[in-house]
Write an enzyme that holds these catalytic residues in place. Structure first.
Site, PDB file in Angstrom:
ATOM      1  N   ASP A 168       0.827  -1.214   0.000  1.00  0.00           N
ATOM      2  CA  ASP A 168       0.000   0.000   0.000  1.00  0.00           C
ATOM      3  C   ASP A 168       0.860   1.263   0.000  1.00  0.00           C
ATOM      4  OD1 ASP A 168      -2.365  -1.643   0.309  1.00  0.00           O
ATOM      5  OD2 ASP A 168      -1.788  -1.854   2.408  1.00  0.00           O
ATOM      6  N   HIS A 219      -4.111  -1.936  -7.428  1.00  0.00           N
ATOM      7  CA  HIS A 219      -3.814  -0.545  -7.771  1.00  0.00           C
ATOM      8  C   HIS A 219      -5.085   0.087  -8.313  1.00  0.00           C
ATOM      9  CE1 HIS A 219       0.391  -1.447  -7.454  1.00  0.00           C
ATOM     10  NE2 HIS A 219       0.420  -2.186  -8.534  1.00  0.00           N
ATOM     11  N   PRO A 254      -9.435  -1.136   7.432  1.00  0.00           N
ATOM     12  CA  PRO A 254      -8.626   0.007   7.873  1.00  0.00           C
ATOM     13  C   PRO A 254      -7.184  -0.422   8.099  1.00  0.00           C
ATOM     14  CG  PRO A 254     -10.067  -0.740   9.647  1.00  0.00           C
ATOM     15  CD  PRO A 254     -10.476  -1.486   8.415  1.00  0.00           C
TER      16      PRO A 254
END
Length: 442
Positions: free
Chosen positions: A26, A54, A312
């Site tokens: 990431d 991506h 998250p």
């Protein structure tokens, strides 16, 4: 900047360039890969599967890519999926359709890449649920990556090349699925439906499945420019990462050679992609993690939610010892520093420059990193503090236009790593990238 013809002193140049994530993934590799694909003839993936992701914007249209390399978006670019990958063919076909155009005509798939079936995803979910009950959850994407690499290592997996002969494929498929259903006590699985889908894949893909080793080396002999795109990142490597909280493939530079079939002397340049702060998804050690308001600030401002899973991400300060460890393994020549704009607005920024043993006070030896969870608990970060900046830096086009405190932070990273930071991401768009021309390596 044309990466194949750069003018940076004391850095090699040539026709084969690898772009690798230097943290836990990431990092924002998509933008730099997209920018550099413009200058390449061939773009390749060598590892992983649909557990990577991506999001690329071209002509104001967004494309979510999980299996295809970014070069597919350029009509003059050939795309290659190497033998080190595990390919969920249904997901691949959906991606091909989403991109559109005559993509299949310039896509080549290794006959030695392994096929990832739906049953691998079911097994992944079964295993992760079991680990959760035992308190040993890894935090996988549940895309079936680990189970597929497991069948590969067990020598019972099915390669893409088998799909060229459908009768042979059918026999191997039935044996594999029956074996896995029995092994994992899976009572319901629609083999007939999946086989019908694979017959269509056989018709559409049989001419695109090739010997990628021969294909790549022939093109290299013809001086084609090749951009190699790493999936995941160095600290998720099956051998060098924070095991067992890792992926199931080789994500470091060695995977380029084993996953594409090119030899090490062909690779000219390695670009490491480094986020200006640190994130990871799922479980595992994270020595600079911020479980506070600053961590939440980075998560929300940086939109730190997984591309593939939407989970998250955990956030923390940039970790220099980690990057030195990764540099040792990958021989990184240049750095793309991403998402510097996310740090705007912080009063103070910390940079982890070493780790200290909690009991002895001894500092970590350069090039080492406590990847084992039990060992990592013995260390605490040593930080260097930097004053933050308030300015919006997304409109900066040159390094000298950045706030002084931002420049100090960048130059400190460059000094510690002794590696040129060439590209600096200052915003989410393709144009929000500074190309730095002078370097602080002493």
């Amino acid at each position: 900047m044309n990466i194949f013809d750069h003018q940076i002193k004391n850095v090699d140049k040539g026709n084969v360039v690898a772009i690798l994530g230097a943290q836990w993934g990431d990092e924002g590799k998509g933008k730099i890969i997209d920018m550099l694909s413009e200058y390449s003839d061939i773009t390749c993936r060598f590892n992983g599967g649909a557990n990577a992701g991506h999001t690329i914007s071209v002509n104001d249209k967004k494309y979510a890519l999980h299996l295809l390399p970014c070069g597919v978006l350029y009509d003059n670019n050939i795309s290659v999926l190497g033998n080190g990958m595990v390919i969920h063919v249904k997901s691949l076909m959906e991606e091909i359709e989403s991109v559109g155009g005559k993509l299949l005509d310039r896509l080549y798939l290794s006959n030695k890449a392994h096929i990832l079936f739906d049953i691998h995803q079911i097994i992944d979910s079964i295993q992760e649920t079991k680990k959760l009950k035992e308190g040993k959850q890894i935090g996988t994407t549940k895309r079936g990556i680990g189970p597929c690499y497991s069948t590969k290592a067990s020598r019972i997996g099915i390669r893409l090349g088998t799909l060229k002969n459908f009768e042979n494929f059918k026999n191997m498929y039935s044996k594999l699925i029956d074996h896995l259903m029995d092994l994992y006590n899976i009572t319901e699985y629609d083999k007939e439906k999946e086989l019908n889908l694979f017959y269509n894949y056989h018709l559409k893909l049989r001419d695109r499945i090739v010997d990628v080793i021969s294909f790549m080396n022939t093109n290299l002999e013809n001086n084609k420019k090749v951009l190699i795109e790493g999936a995941n990142a160095a600290m998720l490597d099956i051998d060098f990462g924070t095991y067992p909280y890792v992926t199931s493939s080789c994500t470091t530079v060695g995977g380029v050679f084993s996953g594409l079939g090119i030899h090490h002397k062909k690779l000219n340049l390695v670009v490491g992609v480094v986020k200006s702060y640190l994130t990871r998804v799922g479980c595992g050690p994270f020595l600079t993690e911020l479980n506070n308001d600053v961590g939440q600030y980075l998560r929300e401002k940086g939109h730190e939610y997984g591309t593939t899973t939407k989970r998250p991400r955990r956030c923390g300060w940039l970790d220099i010892p980690m990057l030195l460890y990764v540099k040792c393994i990958n021989s990184i020549d240049m750095i793309n520093l991403t998402k510097l704009d996310v740090l705007s607005g912080l009063e103070e920024i910390l940079l982890c420059v070493n780790f200290k043993n909690k009991k002895t006070g001894e500092l970590l030896e350069k090039g080492c990193y406590p990847v084992e969870e039990e060992i990592s608990e013995e260390y605490e970060p040593v930080y260097e503090k930097f004053s933050g900046w308030k300015e919006d830096i997304s409109t900066c086009n040159e390094f000298d236009e950045l706030p002084e405190n931002a420049k100090k932070y960048i130059l400190a990273i460059e000094k510690y790593l002794k590696t040129p930071i060439v590209w600096i991401g200052v915003g989410p768009n393709r144009k929000n990238m500074i190309v730095k021309k002078n370097f602080n390596l002493n």
